[in-house]
Enzyme design. Structure first.
Site, PDB file in Angstrom:
ATOM      1  CG  ASP A 276      91.855  43.007  22.986  1.00  0.00           C
ATOM      2  OD1 ASP A 276      91.091  43.494  23.844  1.00  0.00           O
ATOM      3  OD2 ASP A 276      92.189  41.798  22.984  1.00  0.00           O
ATOM      4  CB  SER A 277      87.461  46.949  23.371  1.00  0.00           C
ATOM      5  OG  SER A 277      88.196  48.059  23.838  1.00  0.00           O
TER       6      SER A 277
ATOM      7  CG  ASP B  49      94.061  44.759  25.897  1.00  0.00           C
ATOM      8  OD1 ASP B  49      94.468  44.281  26.967  1.00  0.00           O
ATOM      9  OD2 ASP B  49      92.882  45.122  25.713  1.00  0.00           O
TER      10      ASP B  49
ATOM     11  CE  LYS C  92      93.252  45.097  29.598  1.00  0.00           C
ATOM     12  NZ  LYS C  92      92.613  43.912  28.993  1.00  0.00           N
TER      13      LYS C  92
ATOM     14  CD  GLU D 281      91.447  39.229  27.363  1.00  0.00           C
ATOM     15  OE1 GLU D 281      90.937  38.106  27.132  1.00  0.00           O
ATOM     16  OE2 GLU D 281      91.054  40.281  26.824  1.00  0.00           O
TER      17      GLU D 281
ATOM     18  CD  GLU E 130      85.416  42.598  30.356  1.00  0.00           C
ATOM     19  OE1 GLU E 130      86.641  42.710  30.130  1.00  0.00           O
ATOM     20  OE2 GLU E 130      84.543  42.714  29.475  1.00  0.00           O
TER      21      GLU E 130
HETATM   22  O1  KIV Z   1      89.896  45.836  25.502  1.00  0.00           O
HETATM   23  C1  KIV Z   1      89.386  46.512  26.397  1.00  0.00           C
HETATM   24  O2  KIV Z   1      88.875  47.628  26.182  1.00  0.00           O
HETATM   25  C2  KIV Z   1      89.389  45.961  27.744  1.00  0.00           C
HETATM   26  C3  KIV Z   1      88.514  46.636  28.755  1.00  0.00           C
HETATM   27  C4  KIV Z   1      87.111  46.352  28.466  1.00  0.00           C
HETATM   28  C5  KIV Z   1      88.911  46.296  30.120  1.00  0.00           C
HETATM   29  O3  KIV Z   1      90.045  45.003  27.991  1.00  0.00           O
END
Ligand code: KIV
Length: 268
Positions: A43-44, A82, A112, A114, A182
């Site tokens: 989600d970056s 994510d 994924k 968090e 992280e």
């Molecule tokens: O969203 C993302 O790119 C991430 C990585 C920085 C691990 O969660």
């Protein structure tokens, strides 16, 4: 394509696992061509692709859209996508529905999420129960920036250190197949990686995690800022601007198009 089983084997054999983020067809294609072990459609993308200040505005529809595009570029690579903020926070039923949509419509191999508190452990169990592999994420979790008070390294003090260590063990027990760590001290990254059977993937977590992940745009020098844990291998931002400036100049000076760029030149 590598599998969950293969990643476990890589950990056992101490072969570093390489994860790179990718968000669309070209980045997926280049990451697959480079032979990364797995891709994270993170989600970056909210920051590096969509231009938001953080990841919190990213929606499930955004994630599905970008995961599908990444899959088209990387048909043979294991992809994790994510779960965006608030897609696994409301109820277990909603969590299962959202994970199922991301998995099926996004055509990914795993999702994924968090955090490691009890409600997250329930989410990990519920999604795994749907036969969807789950990668967890601890330490500096960007979806919690407002409760953490910004992008700050986690686990520096004893209480926080022990809490993250315990959550990592709980996450393994809940059934996650992988754990992203992280923004934590190297000592904690090592201790978690030594204790767990599942592979750990570090970003700003030091040298001793079972693998490393970096954001595609950070590796290539296309991001707006460079955190300490990033090593930049290209400077594409300046290459792109230089190329576009040169093309602009050539149009203005009537250098472009030249004969080789014209189908049927007038004077042929
Ligand atoms: O969203 C993302 O790119 C991430 C990585 C920085 C691990 O969660």
């Amino acid at each position: 394509m590598k599998t969950v089983k293969k990643f476990l084997q890589m950990k056992k054999q101490q072969e570093p696992i390489v994860m790179v983020t990718a968000y669309d067809y070209p980045s997926g294609k280049y990451v697959e061509a480079a032979g990364a072990d797995l891709i994270l459609t993170g989600d970056s993308l909210g920051m590096v692709v969509l231009g938001y200040a953080d990841t919190l505005q990213v929606t499930l529809e955004d994630m599905i859209h970008h995961a599908r595009a990444t899959r088209r570029g990387a048909p043979d690579t294991f992809i994790i996508a994510d779960m965006p903020h608030m897609s696994y926070h409301i109820s277990i039923k909603q969590t299962r529905i959202n994970a199922g949509r991301l998995f099926k419509e996004g055509a990914v191999n795993a999702v994924k999420l968090e955090g490691g508190k009890p409600s997250r452990l329930e989410a990990i169990k519920a999604i795994t129960d749907c036969e969807i592999p789950v990668c967890a994420h601890l330490g500096l979790t960007p979806q919690s920036i407002h409760t953490m008070g910004g992008y700050v390294v986690q686990g520096k003090e004893e209480k926080g250190y022990q809490a993250i260590l315990q959550q990592a063990m709980d996450i393994e027990d809940a059934g996650a197949f992988m754990l992203v760590l992280e923004g934590i001290p190297e000592k904690l990254g090592k201790e978690i990686s030594d204790k767990l059977c599942i592979p750990t993937i570090g970003i700003g977590a030091g040298r001793y995690t079972d693998g490393q992940v970096l954001v595609y745009h950070d590796i290539l020098g296309m991001s707006d800022f460079k955190p300490k844990f990033v090593k930049q291998y290209s400077n594409l931002k300046s290459d792109i601007v230089k190329s576009l400036e040169t093309w602009k100049m050539e149009v203005k000076e009537r250098i472009f198009p030249s004969k080789e760029n014209i189908y049927l030149p007038l004077d042929q």
